[in-house]
Write a protein that holds these residues in place. Sequence first.
Motif, PDB file in Angstrom:
ATOM      1  N   ASN B 203       0.859  -1.191   0.000  1.00  0.00           N
ATOM      2  CA  ASN B 203       0.000   0.000   0.000  1.00  0.00           C
ATOM      3  C   ASN B 203       0.890   1.234   0.000  1.00  0.00           C
ATOM      4  N   CYS B 205       1.762   3.964   1.724  1.00  0.00           N
ATOM      5  CA  CYS B 205       1.567   4.620   3.013  1.00  0.00           C
ATOM      6  C   CYS B 205       2.068   6.064   2.928  1.00  0.00           C
ATOM      7  N   HIS B 252      -5.140   0.905  10.417  1.00  0.00           N
ATOM      8  CA  HIS B 252      -6.208   1.848  10.767  1.00  0.00           C
ATOM      9  C   HIS B 252      -5.608   3.244  11.033  1.00  0.00           C
ATOM     10  N   ALA B 255      -4.501   4.976   7.919  1.00  0.00           N
ATOM     11  CA  ALA B 255      -5.616   5.594   7.187  1.00  0.00           C
ATOM     12  C   ALA B 255      -5.938   6.974   7.769  1.00  0.00           C
ATOM     13  N   LYS B 258      -3.318   9.196   6.304  1.00  0.00           N
ATOM     14  CA  LYS B 258      -3.477   9.390   4.864  1.00  0.00           C
ATOM     15  C   LYS B 258      -4.598  10.393   4.577  1.00  0.00           C
ATOM     16  N   HIS B 259      -5.681  10.299   5.339  1.00  0.00           N
ATOM     17  CA  HIS B 259      -6.823  11.184   5.091  1.00  0.00           C
ATOM     18  C   HIS B 259      -6.772  12.459   5.917  1.00  0.00           C
ATOM     19  N   ALA B 307     -11.525   5.319   8.508  1.00  0.00           N
ATOM     20  CA  ALA B 307     -10.233   4.654   8.718  1.00  0.00           C
ATOM     21  C   ALA B 307     -10.415   3.134   8.731  1.00  0.00           C
ATOM     22  N   ASP B 310     -10.962   1.853   5.162  1.00  0.00           N
ATOM     23  CA  ASP B 310      -9.689   1.936   4.446  1.00  0.00           C
ATOM     24  C   ASP B 310      -8.747   0.820   4.891  1.00  0.00           C
ATOM     25  N   ALA B 311      -8.720   0.611   6.213  1.00  0.00           N
ATOM     26  CA  ALA B 311      -7.834  -0.422   6.757  1.00  0.00           C
ATOM     27  C   ALA B 311      -8.213  -1.796   6.199  1.00  0.00           C
ATOM     28  N   GLN B 314      -6.835  -2.196   2.726  1.00  0.00           N
ATOM     29  CA  GLN B 314      -5.377  -2.267   2.684  1.00  0.00           C
ATOM     30  C   GLN B 314      -4.846  -3.549   3.307  1.00  0.00           C
TER      31      GLN B 314
END
Lengths: 403, 368
Positions: B203, B205, B252, B255, B258-259, B307, B310-311, B314
């Motif tokens: 992923n 990251c 988690h 995420a 990332k966001h 999150a 998303d987790a 991924q």
Amino acid sequence: MSTSPAAELRSTPLTTGTPLQFNGTGRAYFGIWIVNLFLSIVTLGVYSAWAKVRRKKFFYQHTVLAGARFDYHARPVAILKGRMIAVVLLLAYNLLAKSNPLIAIILFVILSCALPWIFVRSLTFNARNSSYRGLRFDFFARPGEAAKMFILYPTLAFLSLGTLYPWIKQRVQTFIMNHHRYGNVSFICEATVAHFYRVYLVLFASVIAVVVTVLLLAKSLVPTSLASLSPLLAVTQVNTVDDASQLEPQHWMRVAAHDDAAAIDRTLDRLPLPKAPTQHEAAWIGLAMMGAYALIFVVCLAYLNSRISNLVWNHTRIAHAHFSCQMRMRDLIWIYFTNLLMLVLSLGLATPFAQLRATRYRIQSISLHGMQDWEGFVGEQKQQLRATGEEIAEMFDVDISFG
Amino acid sequence: MTDAAFTPQKNTIQAVYYDGKNATAYPVAIKLSAPDLTFSLLASTDGLNARIHTYPIQDCTLDAPLGQGPRNIQLPDGGLIEIATTPEHRAYLLQQWPQAQGWQPRLHCAFQSSLHWMETHWSTVCIALIGISLSLLWAIKVGIPQVSERLAANLPPAVERRLGEHILNTLNQPALGYFADSQVPASQQQAIQRSLLDFCQQNNCPPHLLLFKASQALGANAIAIPGGTIIVTDGLVNLASSPTEVVAILAHEMAHLKHQHGLRQVLQTSLSGLVLLVLTGDVSSIAAGLPTLLVNMQYSRAFEAEADSDALVQLRKACIPPRLFADMLARLAAKQSGDAPVPELLASHPDTLKRMQPFLKTAPTCHS
């Protein structure tokens, strides 16, 4: 109460005075408030200028003194212009400040220098647009005087570590009152520095006394309170173990695999949130501290608001008449707390009722004493007003206040 | 002094007149009959003012009503006639004024009158109420989150970094006693770092820094701090039976990074506070506290949900069974129980059971 001998002579027939009255109803104001809010949202804030005029007009027109009502005459466009200028300045400042810190500092200095002028302008705007018995109020002050009030004095208060604050408060309050006129008659406020110091010293001493008492009490109470809590803690510990035995991953796997909704519901009730007990306790302590802070804040606010209002109005006179103000701290505390409760329980819908209650109390605390003849109040000459030129007046007829 | 000055006639109403030069109130009887407005003083010893005053109605303005306030007629010379709002007066004005003015309503007055109509009819008040509620709901659910997301993406990275540094400095203060040095053996730390590296190879990251800390206050926990620092507590590492399980939780947190959830939370909190402040006005800033708290918790739960989803994606990409995340959640819940459950409305995280469901239901798709 300091009144001129002449005033005392003339005020003898009237001992109780004429109270200011407010007769607006919550129902009427609710309609105004909600339509104001709705149209402000729909017009993306443009209507807020009209909303302000309607709000102020409502409060003024429902305030009655000796059978006559106040009125508010501001043109919404003037307020809109003022707000647009404020928004543009704020945006320009934010954008420029990002690109160059030097420009930001220069702009900041310019804006702070303009602040006294803006303050005087908004007081003048408000006064000139307020009327009673067909006569306008007025406010006039030189920018230099205003700069002294709003730049020099706050700096002094800061440098003196607050010890000069009551003196400065007296200067500012009397400055605002003394530069107001009704028709062409000035208000005169004679509250002295000693009066203000007394108010603040009492507050200061009370706060110190309360803090010391609380600290002493806490010191003697804390160990016992912890001890009394321990059986409670033990019980929760037992519960924890009980729950934990059911919280094996396999158990969850089973629950999920069978998709047993009933089982999920049953365990749902018992499942505590992933939060450490220490965190939870900290949250409660934090909440309690916030509550205590709010309590102290509200009490201090009620004390200062009532005492300063009483002080200023009780020493204010106009022509041969004088004012009195009888606000009580306990009334204000009651109003503040019940308003708070109303607002929270109604999710903000009670806002107009809360505003109305507070304003009604403030208005109805004030009385006018010894007013014999209103003929003595004469307005400005109309010709003089015209001579200044409508256009020029209109260009500067801008309200930059945040009310 | 004419007789008209003293005997109120038919078709007149009583009012109060102010001449605009003097604060004296003169009781008057006014009469509206096109094309003029006439009034005479009801009682006056002043001979000068006892005459009948006449103004062309075209030059007079009748102010629109507001609340139960008086109806004011502004005269062209700065004078004012104040008419108390009794039903008879209202009826008289309603009947006489438009007629007298020749049915030429002024735009300004028509606008003000329509506002008054809206403010006094329950149907328009209800529409306003519903409109406000819907727009508030929209602002909180859609508007503010979207604005914050765009704002967060466009702000210079330094802003987020500074925010993170500020949070870290606060947490690191020895007086608060949040963190102590980690007791996790270096070999175990390296194993987790390696597992995370494997995860990140599958992923993309965001740039990050993984730190291990012991914390009494936070218990078993992992925190993503804006700017890229992730802190894992010893409690969490000890709860996991393998480094992969720690990485399941880190997915988690990654995420969150990332966001830009941290920065967005700050932006959303301030924006929603501002909106609520505008709404409740200057009545009390404390009263806005509880609604703000509720809104913020809702935002926090929304971030957790994002999150989580998303987790899940991924973890599958990195060949880590999503079940591990659910296992860890269950163990965290078991370990940290002991408090009375907080209703979800007030909680910062969604209900644990609901969170676990998708992770348990999704089989790993990886064939390695």
